[in-house]
Scaffold this active site. Structure first.
Site, PDB file in Angstrom:
ATOM      1  N   HIS A 158      34.145  44.056  50.406  1.00  0.00           N
ATOM      2  CA  HIS A 158      35.267  43.454  49.825  1.00  0.00           C
ATOM      3  C   HIS A 158      35.809  42.603  49.949  1.00  0.00           C
ATOM      4  O   HIS A 158      37.216  42.012  50.005  1.00  0.00           O
ATOM      5  CB  HIS A 158      36.530  44.807  50.669  1.00  0.00           C
ATOM      6  CG  HIS A 158      35.933  46.137  51.152  1.00  0.00           C
ATOM      7  ND1 HIS A 158      36.610  47.255  50.467  1.00  0.00           N
ATOM      8  CD2 HIS A 158      34.956  46.346  52.298  1.00  0.00           C
ATOM      9  CE1 HIS A 158      36.313  48.500  50.731  1.00  0.00           C
ATOM     10  NE2 HIS A 158      35.345  48.004  51.868  1.00  0.00           N
ATOM     11  N   SER A 279      36.014  17.187  33.335  1.00  0.00           N
ATOM     12  CA  SER A 279      36.810  17.972  32.465  1.00  0.00           C
ATOM     13  C   SER A 279      37.450  17.094  32.217  1.00  0.00           C
ATOM     14  O   SER A 279      37.148  15.975  32.002  1.00  0.00           O
ATOM     15  CB  SER A 279      37.941  18.080  33.615  1.00  0.00           C
ATOM     16  OG  SER A 279      39.552  18.100  32.424  1.00  0.00           O
TER      17      SER A 279
END
Ligand code: ARG
Length: 492
Positions: A158, A279
């Site tokens: 999980h 970026s």
């Protein structure tokens, strides 16, 4: 070059460029150009062997085919007025040697068996190439795993810290999956490896073709058993696309790990700069773009499978033109895997793992609580459910030290773990993540000795797959080389 020779008899009228483009498969046919020339050569050798074509025209045709093989097809053969490369190539042959000779190659053949044979030839080559890339990826995973059998890290369920494991155990889980992906492709190969040639439109032909002979020339194990099935079936393509979609899903899951592991939150891995982008505005950025695009390629591959299977589901026997649209999806899926798998091997092989960060996280979130409960069972005789409740209650109180555990035991089970002989020293020994790993020695477990067994078994499987890939690939290339030599012998 002349106009489309196939329409001339039955159909009249001009078609717009838009209509021609709609019907054409020229772009996807680039995948099968080489295969198509091999199919032509095999068919021609077959026609000649059976005395269906005389020596003169056979030699002239073969010379023209070998010229196309050696120098490539002219650009006009790909003109969309011919709809597909089979017609474009035939027009080119007729142009070069005249219809009296060029018009004899298509005896006993249809584009339906021709294209099915071409797709199977190229797909066999692609399966071998992909199996080869998977060998490299699996080798890399096994090598990196081999270096990290003692590298303790957290495992998750999980996405929550669950129990400690090792990096070797983690990577071997992926290697297991990739070895099954390879096994699936290897099994599919046998079903791709049958020759439709000689099935013609669907009902075969009255010409006495020797289908065993042409199948052998093309490197197939045998001819297809039913000529209608031969031209109609694309389950072999769906199967390989399914195998590819599953394989790319495995790759995508590993990419997702790399994306997560390279975040500042987790910081388990530093990917080589080559596999990252920056970026345009944020000068500090190092983004895992290769892993991201690869995750998306799994979507492309799965989309290709969905498209191909949906195209097929409504089709009655036998050949329907819809099948042309399927072929592009097959190659899209193949290409997604072909580009991705080698890059994934490179990305894993050059990644730097932060062993300290992994060790620091290995024991977080009470990840060794299971082991403490197990010790209460093994060494102090409690039923597992009781031990589970006591340890769970202690975690609820925020600590697994003896005092908290004792209070939790009184509260949740009305017993004293101190009376049972539990000590602080034993608790701290048991809560060490290394200890939790070291006791998991059973088959499949993360303890170094158990992982060593897995490594050995996977290397054995890998060697076996490597032999298959090498032998199958070599046999296929040899068959194709022999076919070309046999073709050259015809014109000596
Ligand atoms: N371009 C076609 C395809 O890819 C080849 C077979 C064409 N057959 C036909 N009957 N029009 O499926």
């Amino acid at each position: 070059m002349r106009s489309d020779q196939i329409r001339q008899g039955r159909l009249a009228g001009e078609r717009s460029a838009g209509l021609e483009h709609f019907l054409a498969s020229m772009d996807t046919d680039r995948w099968i150009v080489e295969a198509d020339l091999l199919v032509d050569m095999a068919h021609l050798l077959g026609l000649r062997q059976q005395g269906i074509i005389d020596e003169g025209p056979a030699r002239a045709l073969m010379a023209a085919l070998l010229d196309l093989h050696d120098h490539g097809l002219p650009a006009e053969a790909f003109d969309e007025r011919f709809e597909d490369i089979h017609a474009g190539k035939e027009a080119c042959l007729i142009d070069r040697v005249g219809e009296d000779i060029g018009g004899r190659l298509h005896m006993g053949r249809s584009r339906n068996d021709e294209v099915a044979t071409c797709i199977r030839i190229r797909l066999k080559q692609e399966i071998i190439a992909l199996a080869g890339s998977l060998l490299d990826l699996r080798t890399t995973l096994l090598d990196v795993a081999g270096m990290h059998t003692e590298t303790v890290m957290p495992g998750f369920t999980h996405m929550q810290h669950a129990q400690p494991t090792t990096l070797a155990h983690y990577l071997l889980a992926y290697e297991q999956a990739f070895s099954r992906d390879a096994a699936r492709l290897r099994e599919a190969y046998a079903r791709v490896d049958v020759s439709p040639l000689g099935s013609a439109a669907f009902a075969s032909t009255g010409f006495p073709l020797d289908r065993d002979y042409t199948a052998r020339l093309l490197g197939f194990s045998c001819p297809t058993a039913n000529s209608m099935d031969a031209v109609a079936a694309r389950d072999f393509a769906l199967e390989v696309l399914g195998d590819i979609a599953i394989c790319m899903t495995t790759a995508s899951r590993l990419c997702e790990e790399l994306v997560l592991w390279s975040t500042a939150f987790i910081g388990f891995v530093d990917l080589d700069d080559a596999y990252c982008s920056s970026s345009s505005i944020m000068p500090q950025k190092k983004n895992p773009d290769v892993a991201e695009i690869m995750r998306a390629k799994a979507g492309t591959a799965t989309g290709a499978l969905a498209a191909a299977i949906t195209i097929t589901k409504g089709l009655p026997m036998s050949y329907n033109r819809d099948l042309q649209e399927l072929t592009g999806h097959l190659w899209r899926g193949v290409e997604a895997a072909r580009e991705s798998i080698p890059l994934l091997a490179g990305m894993i092989g050059t990644a730097t793992f932060d062993l300290e960060r992994m060790a620091a996280e290995a024991g977080r979130g009470f990840s060794t609580a299971t082991e403490l409960a197990d010790v209460l069972v093994r060494e102090h005789g409690l039923p597992f459910r009781t031990a589970h409740r006591i340890v769970g209650r202690a975690v609820r109180h925020g600590s697994l030290d003896l005092a908290t555990l004792e209070a939790a035991a009184q509260e949740a089970a009305g017993i004293s773990v101190v009376d049972l002989g539990v000590t602080d020293e034993r608790i701290s020994a048991v809560l060490d993540p290394r200890h939790a790993v070291s006791v998991r020695t059973i088959v499949g477990g993360p303890a170094p000795a158990a992982v060593a067994v897995q490594l050995e078994e996977q290397r054995r499987l890998l060697d076996n797959d490597a032999t298959w890939t090498e032998e199958t690939g070599a046999a296929l290339s040899r068959a194709h080389e022999d076919l070309i030599s046999e073709s050259r012998r015809m014109i000596l």
